[in-house]
Design an enzyme around this catalytic site. Structure first.
Site, PDB file in Angstrom:
ATOM      1  N   TYR A   1      18.280  42.109  -7.138  1.00 39.22           N
ATOM      2  CA  TYR A   1      17.470  43.332  -7.078  1.00 39.22           C
ATOM      3  C   TYR A   1      16.553  43.427  -8.298  1.00 39.22           C
ATOM      4  O   TYR A   1      15.347  43.665  -8.180  1.00 39.22           O
ATOM      5  CB  TYR A   1      18.400  44.564  -7.013  1.00 39.22           C
TER       6      TYR A   1
HETATM    7  N1  NAD Z   1      17.552  55.863  -8.081  1.00 34.34           N
HETATM    8  C1  NAD Z   1      17.558  55.221  -9.247  1.00 34.34           C
HETATM    9  O1  NAD Z   1      18.424  55.414 -10.106  1.00 34.34           O
HETATM   10  C2  NAD Z   1      16.472  54.231  -9.556  1.00 34.34           C
HETATM   11  C3  NAD Z   1      16.510  53.566 -10.799  1.00 34.34           C
HETATM   12  C4  NAD Z   1      15.506  52.648 -11.088  1.00 34.34           C
HETATM   13  C5  NAD Z   1      14.473  52.435 -10.192  1.00 34.34           C
HETATM   14  N2  NAD Z   1      14.471  53.071  -8.995  1.00 34.34           N
HETATM   15  C6  NAD Z   1      13.367  52.817  -8.070  1.00 34.34           C
HETATM   16  O2  NAD Z   1      12.854  54.078  -7.648  1.00 34.34           O
HETATM   17  C7  NAD Z   1      12.380  53.985  -6.317  1.00 34.34           C
HETATM   18  C8  NAD Z   1      13.008  55.072  -5.462  1.00 34.34           C
HETATM   19  O3  NAD Z   1      14.436  54.915  -5.481  1.00 34.34           O
HETATM   20  P1  NAD Z   1      15.375  55.865  -4.630  1.00 34.34           P
HETATM   21  O4  NAD Z   1      16.675  55.942  -5.325  1.00 34.34           O
HETATM   22  O5  NAD Z   1      14.642  57.125  -4.265  1.00 34.34           O
HETATM   23  O6  NAD Z   1      15.573  54.962  -3.317  1.00 34.34           O
HETATM   24  P2  NAD Z   1      15.638  55.377  -1.769  1.00 34.34           P
HETATM   25  O7  NAD Z   1      16.281  54.231  -1.060  1.00 34.34           O
HETATM   26  O8  NAD Z   1      16.269  56.725  -1.618  1.00 34.34           O
HETATM   27  O9  NAD Z   1      14.104  55.484  -1.345  1.00 34.34           O
HETATM   28  C9  NAD Z   1      13.298  54.363  -1.062  1.00 34.34           C
HETATM   29  C10 NAD Z   1      12.572  54.628   0.261  1.00 34.34           C
HETATM   30  O10 NAD Z   1      11.659  53.551   0.499  1.00 34.34           O
HETATM   31  C11 NAD Z   1      11.581  53.337   1.902  1.00 34.34           C
HETATM   32  N3  NAD Z   1      11.071  51.962   2.129  1.00 34.34           N
HETATM   33  C12 NAD Z   1      11.660  50.798   1.752  1.00 34.34           C
HETATM   34  N4  NAD Z   1      10.916  49.757   2.134  1.00 34.34           N
HETATM   35  C13 NAD Z   1       9.796  50.258   2.758  1.00 34.34           C
HETATM   36  C14 NAD Z   1       8.651  49.667   3.368  1.00 34.34           C
HETATM   37  N5  NAD Z   1       8.509  48.338   3.445  1.00 34.34           N
HETATM   38  N6  NAD Z   1       7.718  50.487   3.896  1.00 34.34           N
HETATM   39  C15 NAD Z   1       7.869  51.833   3.840  1.00 34.34           C
HETATM   40  N7  NAD Z   1       8.944  52.456   3.291  1.00 34.34           N
HETATM   41  C16 NAD Z   1       9.907  51.666   2.744  1.00 34.34           C
HETATM   42  C17 NAD Z   1      13.019  53.537   2.376  1.00 34.34           C
HETATM   43  O11 NAD Z   1      13.088  53.857   3.758  1.00 34.34           O
HETATM   44  C18 NAD Z   1      13.499  54.677   1.468  1.00 34.34           C
HETATM   45  O12 NAD Z   1      13.402  55.939   2.134  1.00 34.34           O
HETATM   46  C19 NAD Z   1      12.692  52.558  -5.858  1.00 34.34           C
HETATM   47  O13 NAD Z   1      11.543  51.772  -6.039  1.00 34.34           O
HETATM   48  C20 NAD Z   1      13.799  52.117  -6.797  1.00 34.34           C
HETATM   49  O14 NAD Z   1      13.818  50.704  -6.951  1.00 34.34           O
HETATM   50  C21 NAD Z   1      15.445  53.963  -8.663  1.00 34.34           C
END
Ligand code: NAD
Length: 315
Positions: A150
């Site tokens: 990841y």
């Molecule tokens: N939650 C955390 O602690 C955290 C920490 C570091 C980075 N991030 C980053 O923050 C972002 C949001 O994280 P989150 O926790 O809200 O995740 P999440 O899984 O709740 O949200 C991600 C969304 O992206 C959508 N998605 C994925 N691939 C797609 C595509 N090809 N086309 C359209 N939609 C698509 C999914 O359906 C999902 O609803 C991500 O990029 C994640 O890597 C999150």
């Protein structure tokens, strides 16, 4: 401003879109509703937004759709969409991580470059780009050595953002989020699982000795960093941490105060998990005026209240 928010049905994307609407912006949200966790949770995340006249939703897949029409009316892009989760990123599922994290980002960058009028593209990067660093706190200049597939994909996409910025002048900002929590948190994340177990009177499963630390960041602080990244002139890479670095054992003690008795069962450390994360946020403070506002006790209480309501428990 008209903003595109990718991953809008996810945890962070939905909070960000709500805040942008509150601030008077128009939001076009994109989400393909991946099956990583329940669709009903994502529909719940969107419930408030769907009633807003300045919000519209597209279910396009960023890895395959023609993105130019989506971008054509937008000035700012917040790219939150990704396949999240460290532990499931090994093995065959890596293909999905490559597709949703690397390919989707590259396609979005190409479309943004072709558009020519993008004022800012803000990318949701991750502390996972640092890997299992001994040298904490992590600075933006610290070595990047992801410890999970990841993390490799998040770093690859961040590098792509930097490439498009340096080669084509696309104004990209990558925000390296450190463990984000709060109402709406994904059900696979540690706090969500811990709180659910405590509220149901079940055992909390902790991988390792619990002395691993995380710099927990409340979701409204992450949202504020995105807003500052849109409004200010800064570009490049910034750490976004919450200033609430504690061990999992300390977090569980706090959870005990807030939600009731915590019974812990210990399991083996998991491949891909790092020992410590801790953000140096001096650069974000200087360039984005970023100051985390929500302390861990307050933020965790808000998440406990949200999960209690979801489980139908009055609090
Ligand atoms: N939650 C955390 O602690 C955290 C920490 C570091 C980075 N991030 C980053 O923050 C972002 C949001 O994280 P989150 O926790 O809200 O995740 P999440 O899984 O709740 O949200 C991600 C969304 O992206 C959508 N998605 C994925 N691939 C797609 C595509 N090809 N086309 C359209 N939609 C698509 C999914 O359906 C999902 O609803 C991500 O990029 C994640 O890597 C999150």
């Amino acid at each position: 401003m008209r903003c595109l928010v990718t991953g809008v049905a996810g945890f962070i994307g939905a909070h960000l879109a709500e805040r942008l609407i509150e601030l008077g912006h128009e939001v076009l949200g994109v989400d393909r509703f991946t099956d990583y966790y329940g669709r009903e949770i994502k529909e719940g995340n969107l419930a408030r937004l769907l009633g807003e006249p300045r919000f519209s939703l597209s279910t396009a897949d960023l890895a395959t759709a023609d993105l130019r029409p989506l971008l054509s009316t937008c000035e700012v892009i917040f790219h939150q969409a990704a396949q999240a989760g460290v532990r499931p990123s090994w093995g065959q599922s890596f293909e999905g991580y490559l597709r949703d994290n690397v390919l989707a980002t590259q396609r979005l960058l190409e479309a943004a470059r072709a558009h020519g009028q993008v004022r800012k593209l803000v990318y949701a990067s991750s502390s996972s780009v640092y890997g299992d660093a001994d040298d904490v706190p992590m600075h933006e200049s610290s070595r990047t050595a992801p410890h999970s597939p990841y993390g490799v994909t998040k770093l690859a996409a961040e590098n792509l953002c930097e490439l498009y910025r340096r080669n084509f002048g696309l104004p990209t900002v990558s925000l390296r989020y450190f463990t984000v929590y709060g109402p709406g948190q994904r059900p696979d994340m540690a706090f969500h699982r811990f709180i659910a177990a405590v509220l149901k009177g079940e055992t909390v499963r902790v991988h390792g000795d619990g002395e691993q630390t995380r710099d927990f960041t409340y979701v409204s602080d992450v949202v504020q960093a995105n807003v500052e990244a849109m409004e200010g002139g800064a570009v490049g890479v910034f750490n976004i941490g919450g200033g609430s670095r504690v061990s999992l054992n300390e977090a569980l003690r706090l959870l005990g105060d807030l939600a009731g008795p915590v019974r812990v069962e210990r399991g083996e450390p998991q491949a891909g998990d790092v020992r410590h994360t801790w953000a140096d946020t001096a650069a974000a403070r200087a360039a984005l005026r970023y100051v985390p506002r929500v302390p861990l006790r307050e933020g965790l209480a808000a998440q406990v209240a949200w999960q209690s309501r979801r489980l139908g428990l009055a609090r």
